[in-house]
Design a protein around this motif. Structure first.
Motif, short mmCIF file in Angstrom:
data_model
loop_
_atom_site.label_atom_id
_atom_site.label_comp_id
_atom_site.label_asym_id
_atom_site.label_seq_id
_atom_site.Cartn_x
_atom_site.Cartn_y
_atom_site.Cartn_z
N ILE A 56 47.56 56.58 1.74
CA ILE A 56 46.78 57.27 0.71
C ILE A 56 45.42 57.66 1.30
CG2 ILE A 56 45.76 57.11 -1.59
CD1 ILE A 56 47.83 54.99 -2.28
N ASN A 57 45.02 58.89 1.03
CA ASN A 57 43.73 59.39 1.47
C ASN A 57 43.27 60.44 0.48
OD1 ASN A 57 42.53 61.99 2.93
ND2 ASN A 57 41.78 60.24 4.08
N PHE A 58 41.99 60.46 0.17
CA PHE A 58 41.40 61.59 -0.55
C PHE A 58 40.61 62.41 0.45
CE2 PHE A 58 42.55 59.74 -4.52
CZ PHE A 58 42.40 60.74 -5.48
N SER A 59 40.82 63.72 0.44
CA SER A 59 40.07 64.56 1.38
C SER A 59 38.68 64.80 0.81
CB SER A 59 40.80 65.89 1.61
OG SER A 59 40.97 66.61 0.41
N GLY A 60 37.93 63.73 0.71
CA GLY A 60 36.63 63.79 0.07
C GLY A 60 36.78 64.16 -1.39
N GLU A 61 35.93 65.05 -1.87
CA GLU A 61 36.04 65.52 -3.25
C GLU A 61 37.03 66.68 -3.27
OE1 GLU A 61 32.26 66.01 -5.18
OE2 GLU A 61 31.40 64.36 -4.03
N GLY A 62 38.26 66.34 -2.86
CA GLY A 62 39.34 67.31 -2.77
C GLY A 62 40.65 66.63 -3.07
N PRO A 63 41.76 67.24 -2.68
CA PRO A 63 43.08 66.71 -3.03
C PRO A 63 43.34 65.32 -2.45
CG PRO A 63 43.22 68.97 -2.21
CD PRO A 63 41.83 68.48 -1.91
N ALA A 64 44.26 64.61 -3.07
CA ALA A 64 44.82 63.39 -2.48
C ALA A 64 45.89 63.80 -1.47
CB ALA A 64 45.43 62.51 -3.56
N VAL A 65 46.01 63.02 -0.41
CA VAL A 65 47.06 63.26 0.59
C VAL A 65 47.85 61.97 0.71
CG1 VAL A 65 47.58 64.05 2.92
CG2 VAL A 65 45.48 64.83 1.79
N LEU A 66 49.16 62.05 0.46
CA LEU A 66 50.02 60.88 0.43
C LEU A 66 51.08 60.98 1.51
CD1 LEU A 66 50.62 60.65 -3.44
CD2 LEU A 66 48.75 59.68 -2.10
N GLY A 67 51.45 59.83 2.05
CA GLY A 67 52.53 59.77 3.03
C GLY A 67 53.40 58.56 2.76
N TYR A 68 54.70 58.70 2.96
CA TYR A 68 55.64 57.60 2.76
C TYR A 68 56.40 57.39 4.06
CZ TYR A 68 58.92 54.64 0.13
OH TYR A 68 59.66 53.59 -0.35
N ASP A 69 56.30 56.19 4.61
CA ASP A 69 56.90 55.88 5.91
C ASP A 69 56.41 56.85 6.99
OD1 ASP A 69 58.27 53.74 4.84
OD2 ASP A 69 60.15 54.83 4.59
#
Length: 206
Positions: free
Chosen positions: A83-96
């Protein structure tokens, strides 16, 4: 529309899309067994000053980080979620999608599993969101403009089985992660626990 990046991570801006992602990649009911970084930027830069100025037997700091990278949760079913937020921008999610990283350069680094020890072994029982009425500062990620889908999400909150919360949010152009009490206040971590975890071979705890 969902955009899959080459590293199998997915940027999302709407709460419904984020929830759908976690429904497709189940994390509810899973226990957190480890927490890993995508890069080694968890460093105490003023280490020597701290030793001079603080009583390490009583000093504490918030159980939280600010980072450019991803936080990876290893789960008890063998899967992982990033899980990461690109600052005050979208969330970026990754699974495995987690890739092991090299050991850090010399310095006073600590492990995320120490900083967030309070959530290890806890089971994820719910997903909640924080919302804001502020306009999103940076609605694009890797050239993908998601402003049309924005519904005010500013935080992803993983509710744990003791009602504590592992919260991911954005701040300026950084991502943040914090372990919160049920009342929303951050948990403390003892500084001496972080110091005992240091990677610098010149440091030895007493």
């Amino acid at each position: 529309m969902r955009h899959i990046l080459p590293n199998n991570r997915t940027p999302m801006i709407a709460s419904a899309d984020i929830l759908d992602y976690f429904n497709s990649h189940p994390i509810i009911g899973r226990a957190i067994t480890d927490i890993l970084p995508s890069e080694y930027d968890y460093r105490i830069g003023n280490f020597d000053d701290l030793l001079d100025e603080m009583d390490m037997d009583i000093a504490v700091t918030d159980s939280s980080i600010v980072t450019d990278g991803f936080v990876c949760l290893q789960l008890d079913d063998g899967h992982s979620v990033e899980i990461n937020f690109s600052g005050e921008g979208p969330a970026v999610l990754g699974y495995d999608s987690y890739e092991p990283i090299e050991s850090p350069m010399p310095g006073y680094y600590y492990r995320l599993s120490t900083m967030f020890a309070g959530c290890l072994g806890k089971r994820i029982v719910g997903i909640a969101f924080g919302f804001t009425d502020k306009a999103m500062q940076f609605p694009c990620y890797c050239g993908i403009d998601m402003s049309a889908d924005y519904d005010g999400v500013c935080a992803i909150r993983l509710v744990l089985d003791d009602n504590s919360i592992l919260e991911f949010s954005g701040w300026i152009d950084y991502s943040t992660c914090a372990l919160l009490k049920p009342d929303g206040e951050p948990y403390d971590i003892k500084m001496k626990d972080l110091l005992a975890d240091m990677t610098d071979e010149d440091y030895r705890t007493t």
